[in-house]
Design an enzyme around this catalytic site. Structure first.
Site, mmCIF file in Angstrom:
data_model
loop_
_atom_site.group_PDB
_atom_site.id
_atom_site.type_symbol
_atom_site.label_atom_id
_atom_site.label_comp_id
_atom_site.label_asym_id
_atom_site.label_seq_id
_atom_site.Cartn_x
_atom_site.Cartn_y
_atom_site.Cartn_z
ATOM 1 N N PRO A 61 0.823 -1.226 0.000
ATOM 2 C CA PRO A 61 0.000 0.000 0.000
ATOM 3 C C PRO A 61 0.851 1.268 0.000
ATOM 4 O O PRO A 61 0.517 2.256 -0.655
ATOM 5 C CB PRO A 61 -0.825 -0.113 1.277
ATOM 6 C CG PRO A 61 -0.869 -1.565 1.580
ATOM 7 C CD PRO A 61 0.450 -2.119 1.100
ATOM 8 N N TYR A 62 1.947 1.238 0.716
ATOM 9 C CA TYR A 62 2.866 2.372 0.761
ATOM 10 C C TYR A 62 3.466 2.619 -0.622
ATOM 11 O O TYR A 62 3.515 3.760 -1.097
ATOM 12 C CB TYR A 62 3.948 2.074 1.796
ATOM 13 C CG TYR A 62 5.094 3.048 1.841
ATOM 14 C CD1 TYR A 62 4.952 4.296 2.412
ATOM 15 C CD2 TYR A 62 6.346 2.691 1.338
ATOM 16 C CE1 TYR A 62 6.013 5.180 2.478
ATOM 17 C CE2 TYR A 62 7.410 3.556 1.405
ATOM 18 C CZ TYR A 62 7.248 4.808 1.977
ATOM 19 O OH TYR A 62 8.301 5.667 2.041
ATOM 20 N N ILE A 63 3.905 1.565 -1.293
ATOM 21 C CA ILE A 63 4.503 1.694 -2.620
ATOM 22 C C ILE A 63 3.475 2.204 -3.627
ATOM 23 O O ILE A 63 3.780 3.049 -4.475
ATOM 24 C CB ILE A 63 5.113 0.348 -3.086
ATOM 25 C CG1 ILE A 63 6.255 -0.081 -2.147
ATOM 26 C CG2 ILE A 63 5.586 0.414 -4.532
ATOM 27 C CD1 ILE A 63 7.433 0.866 -2.084
#
Length: 151
Positions: A61-63
């Site tokens: 999700p961060y990427i």
């Protein structure tokens, strides 16, 4: 609380912080610069953000958030440079990195946050970095030299 003020969400936080900090916050910063007619922007993204489909696990999700924020910047009117560091450390800066322009190698040494900050400053003074995504690892090349265009 103090550490959350100096860092983005990263892969270890929930979706809410990832969306609010690394996506929404980055997009708002880009739009604010456009509104204020600021023409230069250096984004601190993340290694792997150029191809989020290749990442799995809690970091994904961060990427993805970083990828979308990067695209917002690339589609803006700003002169942009995107820095994509690998895993960040709190170690003292070395003033040296391994920099890969418009490529994203799979492996390399972690990088001190201080060296990423120094790379931001260097990019602001180097128009040759505009329009590029630069993956950063810890390395042996002085930062100013590593960010020089090749050829």
């Amino acid at each position: 609380m103090q550490s959350s003020l100096r860092r983005g969400a990263g892969g270890g936080t929930g979706w809410d912080k990832t969306i609010l900090v690394d996506l929404w916050g980055a997009e708002r910063a880009v739009h604010a610069c456009e509104e204020k007619e600021i023409d230069r922007f250096v984004m601190i993204s993340s290694r792997g953000a150029g191809d989020p489909e290749s990442r799995q696990g809690p970091i994904k999700p961060y990427i993805v958030a970083k990828h979308v924020a990067d695209r917002t910047l690339q589609r803006s009117s700003l002169d942009e440079t995107i820095l994509r560091p690998t895993r960040l450390t709190d170690a003292e800066g070395t003033g040296r990195v391994a920099a890969y322009v418009d490529t994203d190698p799979d492996a390399g040494d972690p990088i001190p946050r201080a060296d990423v900050a120094q790379a931001v400053v260097e990019c602001l003074g180097r128009n040759a970095t505009i329009g590029h995504a630069i993956t950063l690892y810890g390395g042996d090349t002085p930062i100013g030299e590593a960010l020089r265009p090749s050829g």
